[in-house]
Write a protein that holds these residues in place. Structure first.
Motif, PDB file in Angstrom:
ATOM      1  N   ILE A 115     -33.031  -2.091  39.085  1.00 24.38           N
ATOM      2  CA  ILE A 115     -32.031  -1.411  39.922  1.00 24.38           C
ATOM      3  C   ILE A 115     -30.851  -1.022  39.043  1.00 24.38           C
ATOM      4  CG2 ILE A 115     -30.486  -1.576  41.905  1.00 24.38           C
ATOM      5  CD1 ILE A 115     -32.258  -3.797  43.002  1.00 24.38           C
ATOM      6  N   ASP A 116     -30.569   0.264  38.980  1.00 24.56           N
ATOM      7  CA  ASP A 116     -29.418   0.765  38.227  1.00 24.56           C
ATOM      8  C   ASP A 116     -28.465   1.414  39.226  1.00 24.56           C
ATOM      9  OD1 ASP A 116     -27.624   1.660  36.397  1.00 24.56           O
ATOM     10  OD2 ASP A 116     -28.920   3.215  35.542  1.00 24.56           O
ATOM     11  N   LEU A 117     -27.283   0.809  39.400  1.00 32.01           N
ATOM     12  CA  LEU A 117     -26.283   1.315  40.338  1.00 32.01           C
ATOM     13  C   LEU A 117     -25.243   2.121  39.566  1.00 32.01           C
ATOM     14  CD1 LEU A 117     -25.070   1.359  43.200  1.00 32.01           C
ATOM     15  CD2 LEU A 117     -23.900  -0.782  42.629  1.00 32.01           C
ATOM     16  N   LYS A 118     -25.084   3.375  39.959  1.00 38.22           N
ATOM     17  CA  LYS A 118     -24.188   4.271  39.232  1.00 38.22           C
ATOM     18  C   LYS A 118     -22.940   4.576  40.060  1.00 38.22           C
ATOM     19  CE  LYS A 118     -28.168   6.514  37.055  1.00 38.22           C
ATOM     20  NZ  LYS A 118     -28.873   7.800  36.839  1.00 38.22           N
ATOM     21  N   GLU A 119     -21.813   4.712  39.385  1.00 40.15           N
ATOM     22  CA  GLU A 119     -20.558   5.191  39.979  1.00 40.15           C
ATOM     23  C   GLU A 119     -20.125   4.350  41.185  1.00 40.15           C
ATOM     24  OE1 GLU A 119     -21.270   9.256  40.888  1.00 40.15           O
ATOM     25  OE2 GLU A 119     -21.690   9.822  38.811  1.00 40.15           O
ATOM     26  N   PHE A 120     -20.239   3.051  41.060  1.00 38.38           N
ATOM     27  CA  PHE A 120     -19.816   2.177  42.159  1.00 38.38           C
ATOM     28  C   PHE A 120     -18.356   1.781  41.952  1.00 38.38           C
ATOM     29  CE2 PHE A 120     -19.325  -1.997  44.179  1.00 38.38           C
ATOM     30  CZ  PHE A 120     -19.741  -1.689  45.464  1.00 38.38           C
ATOM     31  N   LEU A 121     -17.522   1.971  42.993  1.00 40.71           N
ATOM     32  CA  LEU A 121     -16.098   1.663  42.904  1.00 40.71           C
ATOM     33  C   LEU A 121     -15.833   0.246  43.398  1.00 40.71           C
ATOM     34  CD1 LEU A 121     -14.629   5.020  44.258  1.00 40.71           C
ATOM     35  CD2 LEU A 121     -14.991   4.338  41.873  1.00 40.71           C
ATOM     36  N   PRO A 122     -14.892  -0.470  42.795  1.00 45.71           N
ATOM     37  CA  PRO A 122     -14.628  -1.856  43.209  1.00 45.71           C
ATOM     38  C   PRO A 122     -13.702  -1.971  44.422  1.00 45.71           C
ATOM     39  CG  PRO A 122     -13.293  -1.303  41.308  1.00 45.71           C
ATOM     40  CD  PRO A 122     -14.166  -0.102  41.563  1.00 45.71           C
ATOM     41  N   ILE A 123     -13.036  -0.876  44.805  1.00 44.47           N
ATOM     42  CA  ILE A 123     -12.081  -0.934  45.913  1.00 44.47           C
ATOM     43  C   ILE A 123     -12.317   0.231  46.870  1.00 44.47           C
ATOM     44  CG2 ILE A 123      -9.630  -0.812  46.535  1.00 44.47           C
ATOM     45  CD1 ILE A 123      -8.956  -2.104  43.892  1.00 44.47           C
ATOM     46  N   ASP A 140     -27.380  -6.188  51.496  1.00 39.28           N
ATOM     47  CA  ASP A 140     -26.776  -7.292  52.260  1.00 39.28           C
ATOM     48  C   ASP A 140     -25.339  -7.495  51.781  1.00 39.28           C
ATOM     49  OD1 ASP A 140     -26.238  -9.493  53.774  1.00 39.28           O
ATOM     50  OD2 ASP A 140     -27.645 -10.832  52.761  1.00 39.28           O
ATOM     51  N   ILE A 141     -24.365  -7.276  52.699  1.00 40.71           N
ATOM     52  CA  ILE A 141     -22.952  -7.496  52.385  1.00 40.71           C
ATOM     53  C   ILE A 141     -22.536  -8.848  52.954  1.00 40.71           C
ATOM     54  CG2 ILE A 141     -20.587  -6.681  52.721  1.00 40.71           C
ATOM     55  CD1 ILE A 141     -21.662  -3.842  52.843  1.00 40.71           C
ATOM     56  N   THR A 142     -21.973  -9.696  52.092  1.00 40.51           N
ATOM     57  CA  THR A 142     -21.550 -11.038  52.517  1.00 40.51           C
ATOM     58  C   THR A 142     -20.079 -11.243  52.162  1.00 40.51           C
ATOM     59  OG1 THR A 142     -22.258 -12.010  50.413  1.00 40.51           O
ATOM     60  CG2 THR A 142     -23.854 -11.998  52.224  1.00 40.51           C
ATOM     61  N   PHE A 147     -15.719  -8.960  49.102  1.00 42.70           N
ATOM     62  CA  PHE A 147     -17.103  -9.088  49.561  1.00 42.70           C
ATOM     63  C   PHE A 147     -18.070  -8.918  48.381  1.00 42.70           C
ATOM     64  CE2 PHE A 147     -14.405  -7.261  52.809  1.00 42.70           C
ATOM     65  CZ  PHE A 147     -14.620  -8.108  53.882  1.00 42.70           C
ATOM     66  N   ASN A 148     -19.296  -9.327  48.618  1.00 46.76           N
ATOM     67  CA  ASN A 148     -20.396  -9.122  47.671  1.00 46.76           C
ATOM     68  C   ASN A 148     -21.459  -8.248  48.303  1.00 46.76           C
ATOM     69  OD1 ASN A 148     -19.466 -10.654  45.449  1.00 46.76           O
ATOM     70  ND2 ASN A 148     -20.098 -12.538  46.486  1.00 46.76           N
ATOM     71  N   LEU A 149     -21.950  -7.314  47.525  1.00 45.61           N
ATOM     72  CA  LEU A 149     -23.080  -6.492  47.952  1.00 45.61           C
ATOM     73  C   LEU A 149     -24.310  -6.927  47.161  1.00 45.61           C
ATOM     74  CD1 LEU A 149     -24.576  -4.118  49.263  1.00 45.61           C
ATOM     75  CD2 LEU A 149     -23.612  -2.631  47.464  1.00 45.61           C
ATOM     76  N   LYS A 150     -25.286  -7.449  47.880  1.00 43.06           N
ATOM     77  CA  LYS A 150     -26.544  -7.863  47.251  1.00 43.06           C
ATOM     78  C   LYS A 150     -27.612  -6.817  47.551  1.00 43.06           C
ATOM     79  CE  LYS A 150     -27.999 -12.136  47.673  1.00 43.06           C
ATOM     80  NZ  LYS A 150     -28.610 -13.355  48.274  1.00 43.06           N
ATOM     81  N   ILE A 209     -38.890  -8.144  43.124  1.00 40.05           N
ATOM     82  CA  ILE A 209     -38.968  -7.962  41.676  1.00 40.05           C
ATOM     83  C   ILE A 209     -37.596  -7.862  41.022  1.00 40.05           C
ATOM     84  CG2 ILE A 209     -41.223  -6.829  41.850  1.00 40.05           C
ATOM     85  CD1 ILE A 209     -39.690  -4.211  41.140  1.00 40.05           C
ATOM     86  N   ASP A 210     -36.536  -7.648  41.799  1.00 44.37           N
ATOM     87  CA  ASP A 210     -35.211  -7.559  41.199  1.00 44.37           C
ATOM     88  C   ASP A 210     -34.137  -7.808  42.257  1.00 44.37           C
ATOM     89  OD1 ASP A 210     -33.273  -7.262  39.298  1.00 44.37           O
ATOM     90  OD2 ASP A 210     -33.398  -5.085  39.169  1.00 44.37           O
ATOM     91  N   GLU A 211     -32.995  -8.316  41.782  1.00 40.67           N
ATOM     92  CA  GLU A 211     -31.840  -8.541  42.641  1.00 40.67           C
ATOM     93  C   GLU A 211     -30.585  -8.204  41.858  1.00 40.67           C
ATOM     94  OE1 GLU A 211     -31.373 -12.197  45.181  1.00 40.67           O
ATOM     95  OE2 GLU A 211     -29.675 -12.546  43.813  1.00 40.67           O
ATOM     96  N   LYS A 212     -29.690  -7.479  42.488  1.00 41.93           N
ATOM     97  CA  LYS A 212     -28.436  -7.096  41.837  1.00 41.93           C
ATOM     98  C   LYS A 212     -27.293  -7.386  42.799  1.00 41.93           C
ATOM     99  CE  LYS A 212     -26.234  -3.266  39.354  1.00 41.93           C
ATOM    100  NZ  LYS A 212     -26.330  -3.866  38.016  1.00 41.93           N
ATOM    101  N   ILE A 213     -26.217  -8.003  42.300  1.00 41.27           N
ATOM    102  CA  ILE A 213     -25.049  -8.340  43.118  1.00 41.27           C
ATOM    103  C   ILE A 213     -23.803  -7.751  42.472  1.00 41.27           C
ATOM    104  CG2 ILE A 213     -23.642 -10.191  44.090  1.00 41.27           C
ATOM    105  CD1 ILE A 213     -26.099 -11.979  44.036  1.00 41.27           C
ATOM    106  N   VAL A 214     -23.013  -7.033  43.252  1.00 37.91           N
ATOM    107  CA  VAL A 214     -21.745  -6.487  42.784  1.00 37.91           C
ATOM    108  C   VAL A 214     -20.665  -6.840  43.802  1.00 37.91           C
ATOM    109  CG1 VAL A 214     -22.738  -4.597  41.449  1.00 37.91           C
ATOM    110  CG2 VAL A 214     -22.239  -4.263  43.872  1.00 37.91           C
TER     111      VAL A 214
END
Length: 429
Positions: A328-336, A365-367, A401-404, A414-419
């Motif tokens: 999983i490659d997440l592009k251009e994700f903003l932190p705020i 999944d947002i936690t 929050f965390n986005l899983k 097969i993969d998990e990514k958390i930002v």
């Protein structure tokens, strides 16, 4: 003229550089085991090459002379393979250097042997194999002085160390050498050995100044094959993503013979059959084909075999691959994000096989900071590895929050990514 005479006087080996070594390679049916032990009769009955000379070194006065640790090289062939065995003698086996080369990367500085094969004595195209005492290999195709490092070999080989020598035993598929009907029984060949502890290169052929000189390779005679078997021309469009899951090879194939051919195409992933298809191709016809393959969760080798009606392999193409660490490659994700923003736009790239896209599922999944799930979204039926998906978050309050993101293929994770991200009040909230 005077310059040439002076060079020949001080460097006599230059005067004989056109006197290339020759040998006749025997055809031997065999059941040799590739294990680094040259004990079968086929090796005893093979062509033996022992006349090596120093072609490069720190001490120029050694050039053209016999090396101390002269190896023995053995050659023979059968209807499917070309065999090379090399015994590299050394009185300091524990001191062999094996730190520079990495798998399929020719780092300079290790003890190694290099093999050069020029089918048909073209003097411009050859296949090169470098192997060190640790069993690390580098291979490439060269043509018109252009290196094609993307070329991979299906060579089978083994390396074994003894008290007084290290041994390389190889089995090279003839069908990967791009043979043609007119290739012929005279081939170019050379083998060299680099000894970093003595800082010399020794060679069968007089390749002074550099190993990659096909015009100075030695000459092998007597390689007589069924040349009618090699009448195909393949051009590759794509190997796919060479990653986990299902994908396919795309290529064109042309029949250069004057006869209709009943052929079978097979793909193998790490020696395991992935797909098979039968097809007929007319004289002079070109067909566009695709064959599927599956890759599991490890690095490995993908091979394409084309066989004739007799089951004989006419063409082999090999590609080594490395599975990426993340899929999983997440592009251009903003932190705020402001509270006034009702959605979070995600731009993703999925590094998996193309045929596995529609079989995969991504769970978002947002936690909160207490790991309480506030939002879940599942996406499936994906058509493109590059895709965008919005997450509607208007009901999520201010906070951190965390986005899983969980990627599954056929139900298997097969993969998990958390930002992490934050929701804050903006100027319009």
């Amino acid at each position: 003229m005077w310059l040439l005479l002076l060079l020949c006087f001080f460097f006599p080996f230059l005067a004989n550089s056109d006197e290339l070594p020759k040998g006749k390679v025997p055809y031997i049916e065999n059941k040799v085991k590739i294990d680094g032990v040259l004990e079968e009769d086929c090796w005893k009955n093979s062509l033996k090459i022992s006349d090596f000379i120093i072609t490069w070194g720190a001490k120029k006065d050694l050039l053209g002379k016999k090396p101390k640790n002269q190896p023995d090289c053995y050659l023979f062939y059968d209807k499917d393979y070309f065999y090379v065995g090399v015994e590299c003698y050394d009185d300091n086996i524990e001191g062999l250097m094996t730190e520079k080369m990495e798998e399929r990367d020719a780092g300079w500085g290790d003890d190694c042997i290099e093999m050069f094969i020029d089918p048909g004595l073209t003097r411009k195209r050859f296949f090169q194999y470098i192997i060190n005492p640790a069993g690390i290999i580098f291979d490439q195709k060269c043509e018109d002085a252009k290196q094609m490092k993307e070329w991979d070999s299906g060579i089978e080989y083994a390396v074994k160390k003894y008290k007084d020598r290290w041994v390389v035993e190889t089995k090279i598929p003839l069908a990967e050498l791009e043979l043609k009907k007119d290739t012929g029984e005279i081939w170019g060949f050379n083998i060299t050995r680099f000894e970093p502890n003595n800082w010399i290169v020794q060679s069968w052929a007089p390749v002074f100044g550099g190993n990659s000189q096909p015009d100075k390779f030695g000459v092998l005679e007597g390689i007589s094959l069924d040349w009618n078997r090699y009448t195909l021309e393949l051009n590759f469009t794509s190997w796919g993503n060479l990653s986990i899951g299902d994908d396919y090879i795309e290529f064109s194939i042309k029949n250069l013979s004057e006869n209709k051919m009943d052929l079978t195409g097979e793909t193998f992933s790490d020696g395991k059959l992935s797909s098979r298809t039968n097809f007929v191709i007319k004289p002079g016809e070109t067909k566009n084909l695709s064959l599927g393959y599956s890759i599991e969760e490890r690095d490995g080798k993908l091979s394409l075999f084309i066989k004739n009606q007799k089951g004989e392999v006419c063409y082999i193409k090999t590609k080594y691959f490395k599975i990426p660490d993340k899929f999983i490659d997440l592009k251009e994700f903003l932190p705020i994000y402001y509270l006034s923003e009702n959605s979070i736009p995600l731009n993703l790239y999925l590094n998996i096989g193309r045929l596995s896209l529609e079989k995969c599922e991504i769970i978002f999944d947002i936690t909160d900071q207490n790991n309480k799930s506030l939002f879940i979204k599942k996406v499936s039926g994906i058509k493109d590895r590059n895709f965008k998906v919005p997450l509607f978050v208007k009901d999520i309050p201010a906070g951190k929050f965390n986005l899983k993101m969980i990627l599954k293929i056929n139900g298997k994770e097969i993969d998990e990514k958390i930002v992490g991200f934050e929701r804050i009040k903006g100027p319009f909230d």
